[in-house]
Design a protein around this motif. Structure first.
Motif, PDB file in Angstrom:
ATOM      1  N   THR A 196      18.469  10.572  30.630  1.00  0.00           N
ATOM      2  CA  THR A 196      19.198  10.681  29.368  1.00  0.00           C
ATOM      3  C   THR A 196      20.385   9.723  29.399  1.00  0.00           C
ATOM      4  N   GLN A 197      20.620   9.038  28.294  1.00  0.00           N
ATOM      5  CA  GLN A 197      21.739   8.103  28.212  1.00  0.00           C
ATOM      6  C   GLN A 197      22.326   8.104  26.812  1.00  0.00           C
ATOM      7  N   ALA A 198      23.620   7.846  26.742  1.00  0.00           N
ATOM      8  CA  ALA A 198      24.296   7.707  25.457  1.00  0.00           C
ATOM      9  C   ALA A 198      24.178   6.264  24.992  1.00  0.00           C
ATOM     10  N   ALA A 199      23.985   6.079  23.681  1.00  0.00           N
ATOM     11  CA  ALA A 199      23.919   4.727  23.127  1.00  0.00           C
ATOM     12  C   ALA A 199      25.287   4.051  23.263  1.00  0.00           C
ATOM     13  N   ALA A 200      25.279   2.751  23.510  1.00  0.00           N
ATOM     14  CA  ALA A 200      26.531   2.008  23.691  1.00  0.00           C
ATOM     15  C   ALA A 200      27.365   1.970  22.417  1.00  0.00           C
ATOM     16  N   THR A 201      26.739   2.216  21.273  1.00  0.00           N
ATOM     17  CA  THR A 201      27.445   2.142  19.988  1.00  0.00           C
ATOM     18  C   THR A 201      28.042   3.472  19.549  1.00  0.00           C
ATOM     19  N   ASN A 202      27.889   4.509  20.383  1.00  0.00           N
ATOM     20  CA  ASN A 202      28.417   5.822  19.997  1.00  0.00           C
ATOM     21  C   ASN A 202      29.923   5.771  19.790  1.00  0.00           C
ATOM     22  N   THR A 203      30.391   6.492  18.780  1.00  0.00           N
ATOM     23  CA  THR A 203      31.827   6.553  18.489  1.00  0.00           C
ATOM     24  C   THR A 203      32.395   7.950  18.683  1.00  0.00           C
ATOM     25  N   GLY A 204      31.530   8.937  18.956  1.00  0.00           N
ATOM     26  CA  GLY A 204      31.979  10.306  19.134  1.00  0.00           C
ATOM     27  C   GLY A 204      32.234  10.635  20.586  1.00  0.00           C
ATOM     28  N   ALA A 205      32.420  11.936  20.834  1.00  0.00           N
ATOM     29  CA  ALA A 205      32.778  12.400  22.177  1.00  0.00           C
ATOM     30  C   ALA A 205      31.647  13.213  22.806  1.00  0.00           C
ATOM     31  N   GLY A 206      30.398  12.894  22.453  1.00  0.00           N
ATOM     32  CA  GLY A 206      29.275  13.628  23.016  1.00  0.00           C
ATOM     33  C   GLY A 206      28.964  13.188  24.446  1.00  0.00           C
ATOM     34  N   ILE A 207      28.753  14.170  25.317  1.00  0.00           N
ATOM     35  CA  ILE A 207      28.432  13.903  26.727  1.00  0.00           C
ATOM     36  C   ILE A 207      27.101  14.583  27.024  1.00  0.00           C
ATOM     37  N   VAL A 208      26.107  13.795  27.459  1.00  0.00           N
ATOM     38  CA  VAL A 208      24.762  14.312  27.677  1.00  0.00           C
ATOM     39  C   VAL A 208      24.550  14.648  29.149  1.00  0.00           C
ATOM     40  N   SER A 209      23.812  15.713  29.411  1.00  0.00           N
ATOM     41  CA  SER A 209      23.506  16.118  30.797  1.00  0.00           C
ATOM     42  C   SER A 209      22.234  15.421  31.279  1.00  0.00           C
ATOM     43  N   PRO A 210      22.007  15.371  32.604  1.00  0.00           N
ATOM     44  CA  PRO A 210      20.782  14.743  33.126  1.00  0.00           C
ATOM     45  C   PRO A 210      19.518  15.483  32.715  1.00  0.00           C
ATOM     46  N   GLY A 211      19.611  16.794  32.490  1.00  0.00           N
ATOM     47  CA  GLY A 211      18.455  17.563  32.059  1.00  0.00           C
ATOM     48  C   GLY A 211      17.508  17.928  33.183  1.00  0.00           C
ATOM     49  N   ALA A 212      16.450  18.652  32.807  1.00  0.00           N
ATOM     50  CA  ALA A 212      15.467  19.104  33.780  1.00  0.00           C
ATOM     51  C   ALA A 212      14.119  19.304  33.088  1.00  0.00           C
ATOM     52  N   VAL A 213      13.055  19.346  33.888  1.00  0.00           N
ATOM     53  CA  VAL A 213      11.707  19.581  33.376  1.00  0.00           C
ATOM     54  C   VAL A 213      11.482  21.084  33.299  1.00  0.00           C
ATOM     55  N   THR A 214      10.997  21.548  32.145  1.00  0.00           N
ATOM     56  CA  THR A 214      10.711  22.982  31.983  1.00  0.00           C
ATOM     57  C   THR A 214       9.216  23.283  32.030  1.00  0.00           C
ATOM     58  N   ASP A 215       8.382  22.298  31.674  1.00  0.00           N
ATOM     59  CA  ASP A 215       6.935  22.504  31.688  1.00  0.00           C
ATOM     60  C   ASP A 215       6.254  21.146  31.864  1.00  0.00           C
ATOM     61  N   ARG A 216       5.807  20.869  33.080  1.00  0.00           N
ATOM     62  CA  ARG A 216       5.226  19.556  33.369  1.00  0.00           C
ATOM     63  C   ARG A 216       3.933  19.303  32.597  1.00  0.00           C
ATOM     64  N   SER A 217       3.251  20.359  32.227  1.00  0.00           N
ATOM     65  CA  SER A 217       1.996  20.177  31.494  1.00  0.00           C
ATOM     66  C   SER A 217       2.231  19.602  30.100  1.00  0.00           C
ATOM     67  N   LYS A 218       3.455  19.712  29.583  1.00  0.00           N
ATOM     68  CA  LYS A 218       3.764  19.228  28.241  1.00  0.00           C
ATOM     69  C   LYS A 218       4.424  17.849  28.239  1.00  0.00           C
ATOM     70  N   LEU A 219       4.687  17.297  29.421  1.00  0.00           N
ATOM     71  CA  LEU A 219       5.350  15.995  29.485  1.00  0.00           C
ATOM     72  C   LEU A 219       4.453  14.909  28.881  1.00  0.00           C
ATOM     73  N   THR A 220       5.060  14.029  28.107  1.00  0.00           N
ATOM     74  CA  THR A 220       4.308  12.948  27.462  1.00  0.00           C
ATOM     75  C   THR A 220       4.630  11.582  28.043  1.00  0.00           C
ATOM     76  N   GLY A 221       5.804  11.444  28.685  1.00  0.00           N
ATOM     77  CA  GLY A 221       6.215  10.136  29.183  1.00  0.00           C
ATOM     78  C   GLY A 221       6.641   9.199  28.071  1.00  0.00           C
ATOM     79  N   HIS A 222       6.978   9.741  26.906  1.00  0.00           N
ATOM     80  CA  HIS A 222       7.378   8.914  25.771  1.00  0.00           C
ATOM     81  C   HIS A 222       8.891   8.662  25.758  1.00  0.00           C
ATOM     82  N   ASP A 223       9.272   7.674  24.923  1.00  0.00           N
ATOM     83  CA  ASP A 223      10.684   7.379  24.700  1.00  0.00           C
ATOM     84  C   ASP A 223      11.149   8.128  23.455  1.00  0.00           C
TER      85      ASP A 223
END
Length: 409
Positions: A196-223
């Motif tokens: 997970t990454q924040a866009a370089a153009t962000n102007t707010g104060a949002g901070i994103v966490s690294p996250g985790a996998v909850t169900d590998r069977s549903k992973l798509t590998g998409h962007d």
């Protein structure tokens, strides 16, 4: 009818018998002096052939022991270098935590960036560790090529992917080196599955966490892109999740109410965003990529040297530090995994040494049974041969002195 024996026959027969007895006695004497039952292959052809085979096997076992000693020396050097690398990474992780101190000024972070430049040089130096015989530990088969050279984005690898092998047993070849790319470059970004990454153009104060996998069977590998919108009075913040890997881009979630710190879940993944994202801010969720630890440190230095002006700047700093923290943890995990593999091989070498020592003892015992002399039996035989020779010499002397001329006065 009487049998006449000529004087010449007496001498020839006696001399032949004496020579035979002396030869047998000389052979026994040689066996005693060498403690070997077989002086030539003719003494026991079958045992001699078996002894030759065992001697060759014993020589090979000895060479394998030498190879194991060399392998252990090489792996010990690799293990020591990896321990130093993990120490450097741990120190960098501590600096990342320190850099997140809200009371630090820009000059304080500049000082940390300068220290990180030294850590980066130290890491590259460890990656270029010499093997002590004119080569490098982590350059693969290209042992005489320096593995890494520093670049503006980190460091470039100049070795190959090979691992040098050594025969350490009759049926075992063992890797005695590690490829630098497998240690320093094959580092998964983010949490190892997605980043997970924040866009370089962000102007707010949002901070994103690294996250985790909850169900590998549903992973798509998409962007994915998580887009925030702020509208209305009072202001209401919502977010939408867009899958950018399909054409046209498809909405996965749309106009979801945003609560700071609440989990965002879709397609088997989960993460959260804290703080206050501004209208139009965006965060990306992409499959993890392989990234060099040197690139991670270089990016971290750039993050620390970027002024944290306003809430957006502070959020960018926090996001940059979080990204660096995740990547450095992955780097540490990777180094420890490689180090565990090296340790397992060193333990295996100890086991093979013990087996080789037992095998050498077995070879020696078998060879002793084939070649060594029974000293008691040989000494007894030697005494018997000595007595027989003395008796033969005395009888020959007596017979050779028989002549009618001895009785003519």
């Amino acid at each position: 009818m009487s049998l006449r024996i000529s004087t010449n026959s007496i001498y020839e027969s006696g001399t032949s018998q004496l020579n035979t007895l002396q030869g047998q006695m000389a052979k026994t004497q040689n066996q005693l002096s060498t403690n070997k039952r077989m002086l030539t292959a003719a003494d026991d052809p079958i045992a001699s052939a078996r002894a030759l085979e065992l001697t060759q096997s014993q020589s090979m076992n000895t060479q394998f022991g030498t190879n194991r000693s060399n392998a252990n020396a090489s792996l010990s050097l690799v293990d020591k270098s990896l321990s130093d690398v993990s120490g450097q990474i741990t120190d960098i992780q501590s600096l990342i935590v320190t850099a997140g101190n809200g009371g630090y000024s820009q000059s304080d972070r500049e000082a940390l960036a300068t220290e990180l430049e030294g850590r980066l040089s130290d890491l590259i130096g460890l990656a270029n560790t010499s093997n002590g015989v004119g080569g490098y530990l982590f350059s693969g088969y290209a042992s005489t090529t320096q593995p890494y050279s520093q670049t503006p984005t980190g460091a470039a690898y100049q070795g190959d992917q090979g691992q040098r092998m050594l025969q350490v047993g009759s049926t075992r070849k063992m890797a005695i080196s590690e490829s630098g790319s497998a240690i320093f470059d094959a580092i998964g970004t983010g949490n190892g599955t997605f980043q997970t990454q924040a866009a370089a153009t962000n102007t707010g104060a949002g901070i994103v966490s690294p996250g985790a996998v909850t169900d590998r069977s549903k992973l798509t590998g998409h962007d994915y892109a998580v887009n925030f919108a702020v509208s209305g009075t009072p202001a209401v913040t919502t977010y939408s999740v867009v899958d950018n890997s399909v054409s046209p881009a498809a909405n996965v979630l749309q106009d979801q109410p945003y609560t700071a710190g609440a989990s965002i879940n879709f397609d088997g993944i989960s993460f959260d965003v804290k703080g206050a994202p501004a209208n139009g801010d965006s965060f990306t969720v992409k499959p993890s990529q392989k990234q060099s630890v040197f690139t991670t440190v270089t990016d971290l230095i750039k993050t620390l040297r970027t002024p944290d002006t306003g809430s957006a700047g502070k959020a960018a700093l926090a996001n940059g530090l979080a990204t660096a923290g995740s990547n450095m943890q992955n780097a540490l995990d990777n180094v420890l995994t490689v180090q565990a593999s090296v340790g397992a091989r060193m333990k295996e070498l100890d086991s093979l040494d013990s087996t080789g020592s037992d095998l050498d003892t077995q070879y020696q015992a078998t060879l002793s049974g084939l070649q060594d002399l029974d000293m008691v039996k040989a000494i007894s035989l030697y005494s018997q041969q000595q007595t027989t020779l003395q008796a033969a010499q005395l009888s020959f002397k007596t017979m050779s002195s028989l002549s009618l001329f001895n009785y003519i006065s």
